[in-house]
Design a protein around this motif. Sequence first.
Motif, PDB file in Angstrom:
ATOM      1  N   ASN A   1       0.867  -1.174   0.000  1.00 41.17           N
ATOM      2  CA  ASN A   1       0.000   0.000   0.000  1.00 41.17           C
ATOM      3  C   ASN A   1       0.906   1.227   0.000  1.00 41.17           C
ATOM      4  N   ASP A   2       0.758   2.084  -0.984  1.00 39.00           N
ATOM      5  CA  ASP A   2       1.624   3.256  -1.108  1.00 39.00           C
ATOM      6  C   ASP A   2       1.493   4.184   0.097  1.00 39.00           C
ATOM      7  N   ASP A   3       0.322   4.203   0.723  1.00 42.79           N
ATOM      8  CA  ASP A   3       0.107   5.055   1.889  1.00 42.79           C
ATOM      9  C   ASP A   3       0.517   4.393   3.201  1.00 42.79           C
ATOM     10  N   ASP A   4       0.727   3.081   3.180  1.00 38.46           N
ATOM     11  CA  ASP A   4       1.095   2.338   4.384  1.00 38.46           C
ATOM     12  C   ASP A   4       1.956   1.151   3.981  1.00 38.46           C
ATOM     13  N   PRO A   5       3.277   1.300   3.984  1.00 41.54           N
ATOM     14  CA  PRO A   5       4.168   0.229   3.520  1.00 41.54           C
ATOM     15  C   PRO A   5       4.077  -1.063   4.344  1.00 41.54           C
ATOM     16  N   GLY A   6       3.457  -1.007   5.511  1.00 40.94           N
ATOM     17  CA  GLY A   6       3.255  -2.205   6.320  1.00 40.94           C
ATOM     18  C   GLY A   6       1.987  -2.954   5.961  1.00 40.94           C
ATOM     19  N   ASP A   7       1.313  -2.513   4.927  1.00 41.59           N
ATOM     20  CA  ASP A   7       0.086  -3.138   4.437  1.00 41.59           C
ATOM     21  C   ASP A   7       0.434  -3.839   3.125  1.00 41.59           C
ATOM     22  N   ILE A   8       0.555  -5.164   3.186  1.00 42.36           N
ATOM     23  CA  ILE A   8       1.012  -5.962   2.049  1.00 42.36           C
ATOM     24  C   ILE A   8      -0.158  -6.773   1.509  1.00 42.36           C
ATOM     25  N   LEU A   9      -0.303  -6.770   0.197  1.00 44.59           N
ATOM     26  CA  LEU A   9      -1.328  -7.574  -0.465  1.00 44.59           C
ATOM     27  C   LEU A   9      -0.646  -8.488  -1.473  1.00 44.59           C
ATOM     28  N   PHE A  10      -1.169  -9.697  -1.615  1.00 46.08           N
ATOM     29  CA  PHE A  10      -0.658 -10.575  -2.663  1.00 46.08           C
ATOM     30  C   PHE A  10      -1.797 -11.400  -3.232  1.00 46.08           C
ATOM     31  N   LEU A  11      -1.616 -11.780  -4.491  1.00 48.51           N
ATOM     32  CA  LEU A  11      -2.646 -12.494  -5.228  1.00 48.51           C
ATOM     33  C   LEU A  11      -2.125 -13.866  -5.626  1.00 48.51           C
ATOM     34  N   LEU A  12      -2.885 -14.878  -5.263  1.00 44.49           N
ATOM     35  CA  LEU A  12      -2.565 -16.258  -5.639  1.00 44.49           C
ATOM     36  C   LEU A  12      -3.607 -16.754  -6.637  1.00 44.49           C
ATOM     37  N   ARG A  13      -3.154 -17.361  -7.715  1.00 48.35           N
ATOM     38  CA  ARG A  13      -4.050 -18.075  -8.614  1.00 48.35           C
ATOM     39  C   ARG A  13      -4.184 -19.481  -8.048  1.00 48.35           C
ATOM     40  N   VAL A  14      -5.404 -19.990  -7.982  1.00 51.55           N
ATOM     41  CA  VAL A  14      -5.606 -21.315  -7.386  1.00 51.55           C
ATOM     42  C   VAL A  14      -6.318 -22.228  -8.376  1.00 51.55           C
ATOM     43  N   ASP A  15      -5.921 -23.495  -8.366  1.00 52.14           N
ATOM     44  CA  ASP A  15      -6.509 -24.487  -9.258  1.00 52.14           C
ATOM     45  C   ASP A  15      -7.880 -24.945  -8.779  1.00 52.14           C
ATOM     46  N   ASP A  16      -8.047 -25.044  -7.466  1.00 52.35           N
ATOM     47  CA  ASP A  16      -9.305 -25.552  -6.884  1.00 52.35           C
ATOM     48  C   ASP A  16      -9.638 -24.690  -5.672  1.00 52.35           C
ATOM     49  N   LEU A  17     -10.605 -23.787  -5.842  1.00 50.27           N
ATOM     50  CA  LEU A  17     -10.923 -22.825  -4.789  1.00 50.27           C
ATOM     51  C   LEU A  17     -11.433 -23.511  -3.528  1.00 50.27           C
ATOM     52  N   SER A  18     -12.259 -24.528  -3.673  1.00 45.50           N
ATOM     53  CA  SER A  18     -12.790 -25.234  -2.514  1.00 45.50           C
ATOM     54  C   SER A  18     -11.663 -25.888  -1.711  1.00 45.50           C
ATOM     55  N   HIS A  19     -10.753 -26.543  -2.402  1.00 47.27           N
ATOM     56  CA  HIS A  19      -9.605 -27.170  -1.730  1.00 47.27           C
ATOM     57  C   HIS A  19      -8.762 -26.110  -1.022  1.00 47.27           C
ATOM     58  N   CYS A  20      -8.540 -24.994  -1.687  1.00 50.25           N
ATOM     59  CA  CYS A  20      -7.741 -23.914  -1.124  1.00 50.25           C
ATOM     60  C   CYS A  20      -8.389 -23.364   0.147  1.00 50.25           C
ATOM     61  N   LYS A  21      -9.699 -23.138   0.110  1.00 51.45           N
ATOM     62  CA  LYS A  21     -10.414 -22.642   1.293  1.00 51.45           C
ATOM     63  C   LYS A  21     -10.238 -23.585   2.476  1.00 51.45           C
ATOM     64  N   GLN A  22     -10.422 -24.873   2.226  1.00 57.88           N
ATOM     65  CA  GLN A  22     -10.296 -25.860   3.299  1.00 57.88           C
ATOM     66  C   GLN A  22      -8.874 -25.900   3.839  1.00 57.88           C
ATOM     67  N   LEU A  23      -7.893 -25.873   2.952  1.00 61.43           N
ATOM     68  CA  LEU A  23      -6.493 -25.913   3.358  1.00 61.43           C
ATOM     69  C   LEU A  23      -6.134 -24.701   4.212  1.00 61.43           C
ATOM     70  N   ILE A  24      -6.479 -23.521   3.739  1.00 61.48           N
ATOM     71  CA  ILE A  24      -6.142 -22.298   4.471  1.00 61.48           C
ATOM     72  C   ILE A  24      -6.857 -22.267   5.814  1.00 61.48           C
ATOM     73  N   SER A  25      -8.105 -22.666   5.838  1.00 54.75           N
ATOM     74  CA  SER A  25      -8.846 -22.705   7.096  1.00 54.75           C
ATOM     75  C   SER A  25      -8.151 -23.627   8.099  1.00 54.75           C
ATOM     76  N   ARG A  26      -7.742 -24.794   7.648  1.00 50.12           N
ATOM     77  CA  ARG A  26      -7.077 -25.763   8.522  1.00 50.12           C
ATOM     78  C   ARG A  26      -5.714 -25.247   8.996  1.00 50.12           C
ATOM     79  N   VAL A  27      -4.927 -24.723   8.066  1.00 51.42           N
ATOM     80  CA  VAL A  27      -3.583 -24.245   8.416  1.00 51.42           C
ATOM     81  C   VAL A  27      -3.667 -23.052   9.366  1.00 51.42           C
ATOM     82  N   HIS A  28      -4.560 -22.113   9.091  1.00 53.08           N
ATOM     83  CA  HIS A  28      -4.690 -20.945   9.971  1.00 53.08           C
ATOM     84  C   HIS A  28      -5.194 -21.356  11.359  1.00 53.08           C
TER      85      HIS A  28
END
Length: 88
Positions: A40-67
């Motif tokens: 974020n140009d106004d807040d360098p401590g605000d980081i965004l990143f974009l991931l392309r995912v093959d299977d959104l449902s699998h990704c949601k479950q994985l991230i939920s479990r890992v977090h």
Amino acid sequence: MAHVLARLTGATLEDVKQQLAADAASHAEQGMHLEHIWTNDDDPGDILFLLRVDDLSHCKQLISRVHAEIHRDDPSAKLPHMTFLKEA
């Protein structure tokens, strides 16, 4: 094509880049591929990143479990807010 937009506040760009590089192989095995990273140009401590995912449902479950596992071990751990995006 599905994507995940992640936002992490209170981090440095270098730390996020380093973590994403360390996780790249395991992310790829799970069908998650880094496409972009921004600060974020106004807040360098605000980081965004974009991931392309093959299977959104699998990704949601994985991230939920890992977090959940990370928060179980460290309730104050800083984790990115994840927004799951599907093509309209």
